[in-house]
Design an enzyme around this catalytic site. Sequence first.
Site, PDB file in Angstrom:
ATOM      1  N   ASP A   1      -9.730  15.185 -17.494  1.00 59.72           N
ATOM      2  CA  ASP A   1     -10.026  13.717 -17.416  1.00 59.72           C
ATOM      3  C   ASP A   1      -9.792  13.492 -19.067  1.00 59.72           C
ATOM      4  O   ASP A   1     -10.707  13.897 -19.697  1.00 59.72           O
ATOM      5  CB  ASP A   1     -11.265  13.718 -16.962  1.00 59.72           C
ATOM      6  CG  ASP A   1     -12.066  12.178 -17.099  1.00 59.72           C
ATOM      7  OD1 ASP A   1     -11.183  11.237 -17.829  1.00 59.72           O
ATOM      8  OD2 ASP A   1     -12.868  11.882 -16.134  1.00 59.72           O
TER       9      ASP A   1
ATOM     10  N   ARG B   1       0.995  -1.078  -0.014  1.00 62.59           N
ATOM     11  CA  ARG B   1      -0.094   0.107   0.113  1.00 62.59           C
ATOM     12  C   ARG B   1       0.778   1.222   0.003  1.00 62.59           C
ATOM     13  O   ARG B   1       0.699   2.282  -0.398  1.00 62.59           O
ATOM     14  CB  ARG B   1      -0.979  -0.140   1.086  1.00 62.59           C
ATOM     15  CG  ARG B   1      -1.755   1.368   1.139  1.00 62.59           C
ATOM     16  CD  ARG B   1      -3.117   1.091   2.197  1.00 62.59           C
ATOM     17  NE  ARG B   1      -2.632   0.548   3.576  1.00 62.59           N
ATOM     18  CZ  ARG B   1      -2.207   1.283   4.375  1.00 62.59           C
ATOM     19  NH1 ARG B   1      -1.815   2.519   4.288  1.00 62.59           N
ATOM     20  NH2 ARG B   1      -1.879   0.790   5.648  1.00 62.59           N
TER      21      ARG B   1
ATOM     22  N   TYR C   1     -18.572  13.537 -16.342  1.00 63.60           N
ATOM     23  CA  TYR C   1     -18.721  12.228 -16.020  1.00 63.60           C
ATOM     24  C   TYR C   1     -19.661  12.393 -14.496  1.00 63.60           C
ATOM     25  O   TYR C   1     -19.188  13.474 -13.624  1.00 63.60           O
ATOM     26  CB  TYR C   1     -17.505  11.532 -15.637  1.00 63.60           C
ATOM     27  CG  TYR C   1     -17.868  10.191 -15.233  1.00 63.60           C
ATOM     28  CD1 TYR C   1     -18.538   9.286 -15.960  1.00 63.60           C
ATOM     29  CD2 TYR C   1     -17.532   9.881 -13.909  1.00 63.60           C
ATOM     30  CE1 TYR C   1     -18.660   7.701 -15.366  1.00 63.60           C
ATOM     31  CE2 TYR C   1     -17.496   8.487 -13.490  1.00 63.60           C
ATOM     32  CZ  TYR C   1     -18.172   7.575 -14.216  1.00 63.60           C
ATOM     33  OH  TYR C   1     -18.548   6.398 -13.747  1.00 63.60           O
TER      34      TYR C   1
ATOM     35  N   LYS D   1     -11.510   1.690 -19.141  1.00 68.94           N
ATOM     36  CA  LYS D   1     -11.973   1.903 -20.384  1.00 68.94           C
ATOM     37  C   LYS D   1     -11.084   1.386 -21.500  1.00 68.94           C
ATOM     38  O   LYS D   1     -10.879   0.347 -21.604  1.00 68.94           O
ATOM     39  CB  LYS D   1     -12.635   3.421 -20.564  1.00 68.94           C
ATOM     40  CG  LYS D   1     -13.306   3.854 -19.253  1.00 68.94           C
ATOM     41  CD  LYS D   1     -14.737   3.358 -19.265  1.00 68.94           C
ATOM     42  CE  LYS D   1     -15.491   3.583 -17.929  1.00 68.94           C
ATOM     43  NZ  LYS D   1     -15.516   5.175 -17.636  1.00 68.94           N
TER      44      LYS D   1
HETATM   45  C1  LIG Z   1     -15.779   5.752 -16.436  1.00 66.16           C
HETATM   46  C2  LIG Z   1     -15.234   6.915 -16.131  1.00 66.16           C
HETATM   47  C3  LIG Z   1     -14.783   7.655 -15.073  1.00 66.16           C
HETATM   48  C4  LIG Z   1     -14.666   6.648 -13.881  1.00 66.16           C
HETATM   49  O1  LIG Z   1     -13.816   5.725 -13.765  1.00 66.16           O
HETATM   50  P1  LIG Z   1     -13.895   4.321 -13.101  1.00 66.16           P
HETATM   51  O2  LIG Z   1     -12.853   3.633 -13.564  1.00 66.16           O
HETATM   52  O3  LIG Z   1     -15.389   3.744 -13.430  1.00 66.16           O
HETATM   53  O4  LIG Z   1     -14.062   4.753 -11.489  1.00 66.16           O
HETATM   54  C5  LIG Z   1     -14.195   9.018 -15.128  1.00 66.16           C
HETATM   55  N1  LIG Z   1     -14.263   9.649 -16.171  1.00 66.16           N
HETATM   56  C6  LIG Z   1     -14.803   9.125 -17.254  1.00 66.16           C
HETATM   57  C7  LIG Z   1     -14.802  10.127 -18.363  1.00 66.16           C
HETATM   58  C8  LIG Z   1     -15.141   7.963 -17.260  1.00 66.16           C
HETATM   59  O5  LIG Z   1     -15.938   7.564 -18.614  1.00 66.16           O
END
Ligand SMILES: *Cc1c(COP(=O)(O)O)cnc(C)c1O
Length: 372
Positions: free
Chosen positions: A169, A46, A98, A194
């Site tokens: 992001d 950790r 998001y 993703k």
């Molecule tokens: C899916 C997503 C997130 C969050 O990611 P997780 O892995 O589900 O926590 C944040 N920003 C965008 C643009 C996303 O598509």
Amino acid sequence: MTHPSDLKLESWLVTAGRSSTPGAPLNVPLVPASNFIIGAGREYARDDGTSTWEALEEVVGGLESGRAVAFASGMAAIASVFDQLRAGSHVVLPDDCYQGVAGLVAAGAERGRWTVQRMALHDTAGWVNACRTADLVWLESPSNPLLGVADLEAICAAPRKTSAVVAVDNTFATPLNQRPLEFGATVSLQSATKFIGGHSDLLAGVATTRDPAYWHALKKSRELTGATPGTLECFLAVRGSRTMALRLQRAQATAMTVADRLQGHPAVELVRYPGLSSHPTHATARRVLKGYGTIISFDVRGGADAADRACKAVQLVRHATSLGAVESTMERRAAIPGQEHLPPALLRLSVGIEDADDLWKDIESALRSVPR
Ligand SMILES: *Cc1c(COP(=O)(O)O)cnc(C)c1O
């Protein structure tokens, strides 16, 4: 190993994170470990990470051109950025982003942790101005799910308040289409769930920065909040990343074809895709993005019921949430609790790597259930 400047990212994806020690496995080994024999600096996972987490950090750090910290999910990586804010900070957030981020920010504002201002992604002058006053400028481009594109080149280079952080992001673009740190952002975020993972079989997130002090702060936040990534998840994310360039290239070529055909379909009212010349920020997208991505949002005629019927009718396209994977997925976003502000008949389609004509046949057949 850091990404050598003469190596294309496509080649980096294949080679990054591997050992070069003779006799070592060619592939990144799956190392399930909480603790290590004392004496070599690494003692507890950790605090100090593991070699499997570090392989993912090396891959994504090279992609984003910075130094990365891997987290349990995209949201865990995002939360570590908000974790850095002092009480009473001012946050600027896109009006479309998001829903998890919007939820996190709203919850923090309600508890008096920070104040929030929302801004349209296309309002470049507004964002440039915000950089002078905000403690955290949060951008997401292209945005989820309306696919707004921000002029990150201008915004990330704008003069900012001392110690202000500009975070992007970068999940929808992926580092193959956009590298926010090169524009001057402090930190770039990936939901590795993703495109990096790419197979709908893991949750992971990565934050990348060029600022050594900020990198240490993010890593400390991971240690103290315990938002550590799973070892299997890091292994799978690295494995997925090997084919990311191929997957993205193929899926975004198909997405362009599908967006174009949707635009000419009588059951479709509006198509949002940054690659279409009809897109309101197409000119910015052309300049800032290397590719337009694989996500299309489109409104069908006949409202929510018609959109729900289309979701039930698709077969090759799966009726499921999430995005960036080998399979195409589609869902009605306003059906999600808290997302009722979105256009009721908006379908978000994540285009996968299936054959373009097969996909179009499936979508066209599903659209027969929609009035025109
Ligand atoms: C899916 C997503 C997130 C969050 O990611 P997780 O892995 O589900 O926590 C944040 N920003 C965008 C643009 C996303 O598509």
